[in-house]
Each structure stands twice: as structure tokens, then as C-alpha cells.
Enzyme design. Structure first.
Site, PDB file in Angstrom:
ATOM      1  CE  LYS A 111      -6.116  -6.227 -37.061  1.00 17.63           C
ATOM      2  NZ  LYS A 111      -4.693  -6.540 -37.089  1.00 17.63           N
TER       3      LYS A 111
ATOM      4  N   GLY B 109       8.426   6.965 -41.408  1.00 18.50           N
ATOM      5  CA  GLY B 109       7.775   6.693 -40.129  1.00 18.50           C
ATOM      6  C   GLY B 109       8.747   6.112 -39.119  1.00 18.50           C
TER       7      GLY B 109
ATOM      8  N   GLY C 246       8.269   5.489 -35.878  1.00 19.53           N
ATOM      9  CA  GLY C 246       7.478   5.195 -34.672  1.00 19.53           C
ATOM     10  C   GLY C 246       8.071   4.010 -33.932  1.00 19.53           C
TER      11      GLY C 246
ATOM     12  CB  VAL D 212       7.911  -0.870 -36.345  1.00 16.70           C
ATOM     13  CG1 VAL D 212       8.732  -1.832 -37.207  1.00 16.70           C
ATOM     14  CG2 VAL D 212       6.788  -1.624 -35.648  1.00 16.70           C
TER      15      VAL D 212
HETATM   16  P1  NAD Z   1       3.542   4.033 -34.749  1.00 13.33           P
HETATM   17  O1  NAD Z   1       2.250   4.765 -34.733  1.00 13.33           O
HETATM   18  O2  NAD Z   1       4.343   3.906 -33.501  1.00 13.33           O
HETATM   19  O3  NAD Z   1       4.526   4.690 -35.854  1.00 13.33           O
HETATM   20  C1  NAD Z   1       4.108   5.171 -37.075  1.00 13.33           C
HETATM   21  C2  NAD Z   1       4.932   6.411 -37.346  1.00 13.33           C
HETATM   22  O4  NAD Z   1       4.666   6.843 -38.677  1.00 13.33           O
HETATM   23  C3  NAD Z   1       4.588   7.568 -36.415  1.00 13.33           C
HETATM   24  O5  NAD Z   1       5.773   8.093 -35.859  1.00 13.33           O
HETATM   25  C4  NAD Z   1       3.901   8.579 -37.335  1.00 13.33           C
HETATM   26  O6  NAD Z   1       4.126   9.912 -36.922  1.00 13.33           O
HETATM   27  C5  NAD Z   1       4.557   8.267 -38.659  1.00 13.33           C
HETATM   28  N1  NAD Z   1       3.796   8.671 -39.827  1.00 13.33           N
HETATM   29  C6  NAD Z   1       2.469   8.593 -40.038  1.00 13.33           C
HETATM   30  N2  NAD Z   1       2.163   9.086 -41.244  1.00 13.33           N
HETATM   31  C7  NAD Z   1       3.326   9.450 -41.822  1.00 13.33           C
HETATM   32  C8  NAD Z   1       3.662  10.035 -43.071  1.00 13.33           C
HETATM   33  N3  NAD Z   1       2.748  10.322 -44.001  1.00 13.33           N
HETATM   34  N4  NAD Z   1       4.966  10.307 -43.333  1.00 13.33           N
HETATM   35  C9  NAD Z   1       5.923  10.026 -42.414  1.00 13.33           C
HETATM   36  N5  NAD Z   1       5.643   9.489 -41.199  1.00 13.33           N
HETATM   37  C10 NAD Z   1       4.374   9.205 -40.920  1.00 13.33           C
HETATM   38  O7  NAD Z   1       3.212   2.610 -35.369  1.00 13.33           O
HETATM   39  P2  NAD Z   1       4.116   1.310 -35.341  1.00 13.33           P
HETATM   40  O8  NAD Z   1       3.663   0.429 -34.255  1.00 13.33           O
HETATM   41  O9  NAD Z   1       5.538   1.716 -35.428  1.00 13.33           O
HETATM   42  O10 NAD Z   1       3.674   0.615 -36.704  1.00 13.33           O
HETATM   43  C11 NAD Z   1       4.105   1.121 -37.945  1.00 13.33           C
HETATM   44  C12 NAD Z   1       3.427   0.339 -39.066  1.00 13.33           C
HETATM   45  O11 NAD Z   1       3.768  -1.048 -38.962  1.00 13.33           O
HETATM   46  C13 NAD Z   1       1.906   0.408 -39.044  1.00 13.33           C
HETATM   47  O12 NAD Z   1       1.424   0.371 -40.375  1.00 13.33           O
HETATM   48  C14 NAD Z   1       1.513  -0.880 -38.339  1.00 13.33           C
HETATM   49  O13 NAD Z   1       0.221  -1.315 -38.706  1.00 13.33           O
HETATM   50  C15 NAD Z   1       2.580  -1.827 -38.852  1.00 13.33           C
HETATM   51  N6  NAD Z   1       2.824  -2.950 -37.949  1.00 13.33           N
HETATM   52  C16 NAD Z   1       3.261  -2.730 -36.692  1.00 13.33           C
HETATM   53  C17 NAD Z   1       3.519  -3.812 -35.863  1.00 13.33           C
HETATM   54  C18 NAD Z   1       4.037  -3.603 -34.459  1.00 13.33           C
HETATM   55  O14 NAD Z   1       4.530  -4.562 -33.856  1.00 13.33           O
HETATM   56  N7  NAD Z   1       3.959  -2.409 -33.900  1.00 13.33           N
HETATM   57  C19 NAD Z   1       3.327  -5.125 -36.319  1.00 13.33           C
HETATM   58  C20 NAD Z   1       2.909  -5.322 -37.640  1.00 13.33           C
HETATM   59  C21 NAD Z   1       2.660  -4.226 -38.447  1.00 13.33           C
END
Ligand code: NAD
Length: 348
Positions: free
Chosen positions: A78, A175, A177, A179
Site C-alpha cells: 500500500k 453509503g 457511492g 460500490v
Molecule cells: P465512494 O466514496 O464512491 O462511496 C462511499 C459513499 O459512502 C459515498 O456516497 C459517501 O457519501 C457515503 N458515506 C460516507 N460516510 C457515510 C455515512 N456516515 N453514512 C452514510 N453514507 C456515508 O466509495 P466506494 O468506492 O463506493 O467504496 C465504498 C467502500 O468500499 C470504501 O470503504 C472502500 O474502501 C471500499 N472498497 C471499495 C472498492 C472499490 O472497488 N471501489 C474495493 C474494495 C473496497
């Protein structure tokens, strides 16, 4: 620092301070035993170097475990960039970081993570080929969502407290977002009832418009009554204090490091809540990144992502036999693959 490295079994840590660009970065390599260390690059502000180092160390180890359980020939690493507090030239910063990655000669392959974007990866790619998630390679999030979806289906198979089918299954998603939204789409198409919370009003509204989801206030989503709770926002949300208030039968979401501490895994088990370990079920994006980097087909990638559900079922089976926390069993399965007898880890 060395005792920290020993504790997390981190192989090496590399530091770079590039005065012209203001780059302050570190790359932690947990292991290259099974292949190059692949792991994202964070770029967020840190008050203390120690905090950045702790992130790099913890996250590098998690990547090795994730790759091992996903059956990928990769190690774990990382990178953390301490985002400059003053205005800075982002392109120059990421190009300097790309040179840093290049100097490691392929031992570490970088990717997107919190605070980094496709554009940053494109700048890095002008300096090194040891980078993924560029604008040519695509978005890993739908694959991560697919893996979580496979895990939810495995939860239904494993638990008597859950319905047999996704039709009408009540899933609370924290969340929506990259994913979370894609997961909502898969669940909606399968007939699940969605309850969604997001601090971002626009993202919440998208779920209402696209899937007819019910929205839940942000401070109530974790304790809302549902079959499956799916944390797809932040880490460290499952605390010991929260466990007695939970009203779900299983937890399966994409957020990294959901458990606030190792004791929480056991507390969940004692409460009768099935917990799908985060780093096992959110490996879909990593599988996509690694396999598409090798030029493998979409069908093969999907197949490997769907297999995460099978691995989870094996883990739940072990849990039934041993009565241990699923998070501990996941660690042990990954450690067996990393340091011990591989076949035993996945077959039994
Ligand atoms: P993202 O930033 O697109 O989405 C996260 C969402 O969570 C956002 O819409 C944000 O507004 C919301 N959020 C943040 N705090 C919140 C709260 N307290 N209550 C409700 N909503 C809240 O991120 P992502 O890429 O969708 O990833 C989501 C999670 O999955 C992260 O923890 C990331 O590390 C993990 N992850 C993602 C991937 C990937 O492929 N993108 C892979 C492995 C792990």
C-alpha cells in the site's frame, strides 16, 4: 517502527521526500511471496507521519490477505501520500510518485484508493508501467459490488435466520457511492427491498429514482431493522457498543476495516449475527484489476469474483464447526495460504 513492522509482518517500507513537488510518500510492502505487491495509493491529509505510516502498514497487510483469499498470485502493498497542506501541482506530485514506484522495479504495483482518481493514475503511468486503474483499464467498483452480491447470496445459504431467496430480502445499505449504488442495482434487479442512507443527498436521491429505495436517516441506518446490513461507506463502524443495538441477521458490505477492533468479530458471533469478513468479500475490484492487467477475459473475471461466495460458504462452515469469529477464521485461512499449506486452506 520495527516492532510495528514485526507485528504486522511487513517486509519493507520505502519513503520518499521530493522537495520540488512537495511529495511526502511511503510504500509499505507486506509480502511479495506470491507475486508483486499490488495495492492502492491513498492521498489524504495527515496531521502526523505516524498516522500515515500506520495506515500504510495496516492496509498493506490487508492487501496480502485479500489477494491470498481471492486466489490471486499477488502479494500485498500500500502507498500513502501525505497530501500537502498548501496549494500544490497535482500532476507534478503524481509524476514524482510514479518515479518512486518505478524505482521499486515492479515489486509494487499501484492503484486507486481514497483520495486518488483515474487522472492521477494516468499521470503516474507516464513514469511507470507498474500502475493499474488508469483511464484505459476501467472502474473496479462494479466488480467489487458483484463480489458483495455473491457474498449476500452465500449468507442466505448459510443462515436459517435468513429467507432462502433474494426476492423481498430487506437490505440496509450504508453509503450509495460507486460500490453501494451498483450493489443496490443488483439487489433491486433480484427483487430485494432496499433501505439506503448516504450523507450525500444526490446519491440518496439517485437510489430513490432508480430503485424505489426507502431512505433512512444516516444516524439510524446501522440499527434499522433488516435481514442484511451492508456497510459500503466508511470503516471502523462496528463497535462493541453498537452490537446489542443491531437488528439484522447478517452483515455483508464492501467497506474496508468494518470492525472497530478484533473483539467485535466475536461479539457479533455471540449475538448470532453472521459476519462476512470485509476483505474477503470486497476483493472483486482487486480481482478485476489483477486479471485485466494480465489480459484475462471478462467471463473468467466474473467467474473468479463469483467464487468469493463459495469461499465465504467454506468459511461459514468452519465457523459452525469451531464456534470462532468469522474474522479470525478469515485471517487464519489467509495465513495458511500465505505461509502454510495452501490446499488445506481453501479445500476444507
Ligand atoms: P465512494 O466514496 O464512491 O462511496 C462511499 C459513499 O459512502 C459515498 O456516497 C459517501 O457519501 C457515503 N458515506 C460516507 N460516510 C457515510 C455515512 N456516515 N453514512 C452514510 N453514507 C456515508 O466509495 P466506494 O468506492 O463506493 O467504496 C465504498 C467502500 O468500499 C470504501 O470503504 C472502500 O474502501 C471500499 N472498497 C471499495 C472498492 C472499490 O472497488 N471501489 C474495493 C474494495 C473496497
Amino acid at each position: 517502527m520495527f516492532s510495528r513492522m514485526k507485528e504486522a509482518q511487513i517486509n519493507d517500507i520505502h519513503f520518499r521526500h521530493d522537495k520540488p513537488t512537495g511529495l511526502k510518500a511511503m510504500i509499505a510492502i507486506h509480502s511479495t511471496r506470491r507475486g508483486p505487491a499490488l495495492g492502492g495509493c491513498r492521498c489524504i491529509p495527515y496531521d502526523h507521519t505516524e498516522d500515515a505510516l500506520a495506515d500504510a502498514i495496516d492496509l498493506a497487510r490487508g492487501m496480502s490477505y485479500k489477494a491470498a483469499l481471492a486466489g490471486l498470485d499477488l502479494g500485498g502493498g500500500k502507498a500513502v501520500i501525505m497530501e500537502p497542506a498548501e496549494a500544490y501541482d497535482r500532476e507534478a506530485l503524481f509524476k514524482a510518485f510514479g518515479r518512486f514506484v518505478e524505482e521499486l522495479g515492479g515489486r509494487y504495483i499501484t492503484a486507486m484508493d481514497s483520495g486518488t482518481m483515474l487522472q492521477d493514475m494516468d499521470w503516474i503511468s507516464t513514469e511507470t508501467r507498474h500502475v493499474t486503474c488508469t483511464s484505459h483499464s476501467g472502474d473496479p467498483s462494479p466488480y467489487t459490488a458483484r463480489g458483495v452480491f455473491a457474498a449476500i447470496k452465500a449468507c442466505l445459504q448459510a443462515s436459517d435466520a435468513l429467507p432462502d431467496t433474494l426476492q423481498g430480502l430487506r437490505v440496509a445499505v450504508q453509503g450509495a457511492g460507486n460500490v453501494g449504488f451498483e450493489l443496490c442495482r443488483l439487489l433491486h434487479e433480484a427483487g430485494a427491498q432496499l433501505q439506503v442512507a448516504d450523507i450525500d443527498e444526490e446519491r440518496r436521491q439517485c437510489c430513490i429514482d432508480a430503485f424505489g429505495a426507502n431512505t433512512v436517516p444516516v444516524d439510524q441506518i446501522l440499527t434499522t431493522e433488516c435481514d442484511i446490513l451492508s456497510p459500503c461507506g466508511l470503516g471502523h463502524i462496528l463497535t462493541e457498543e453498537l452490537i446489542p443495538k443491531l437488528r439484522c441477521s447478517a452483515i455483508a458490505g464492501s467497506a474496508n476495516n468494518q470492525l472497530a477492533g478484533p473483539e467485535v468479530g466475536l461479539a457479533l458471533y455471540r449475538q448470532g449475527i453472521l459476519y462476512a469478513p470485509d476483505y474477503l468479500i470486497n476483493a472483486g475490484g482487486l480481482i478485476f484489476v489483477a486479471m485485466s492487467h494480465e489480459g484475462q477475459s471478462e467471463a473468467d473475471i466474473y467467474h473468479r469474483v463469483d467464487e468469493l461466495g463459495d469461499t465465504l460458504l467454506k468459511l461459514f462452515h468452519r465457523q459452525e464447526q469451531s464456534g470462532e469469529a468469522s474474522s479470525l477464521i478469515a485471517d487464519r485461512m489467509a495465513e495458511q495460504i500465505l505461509y502454510g499449506n495452501n490446499d488445506e486452506a481453501v479445500a476444507s
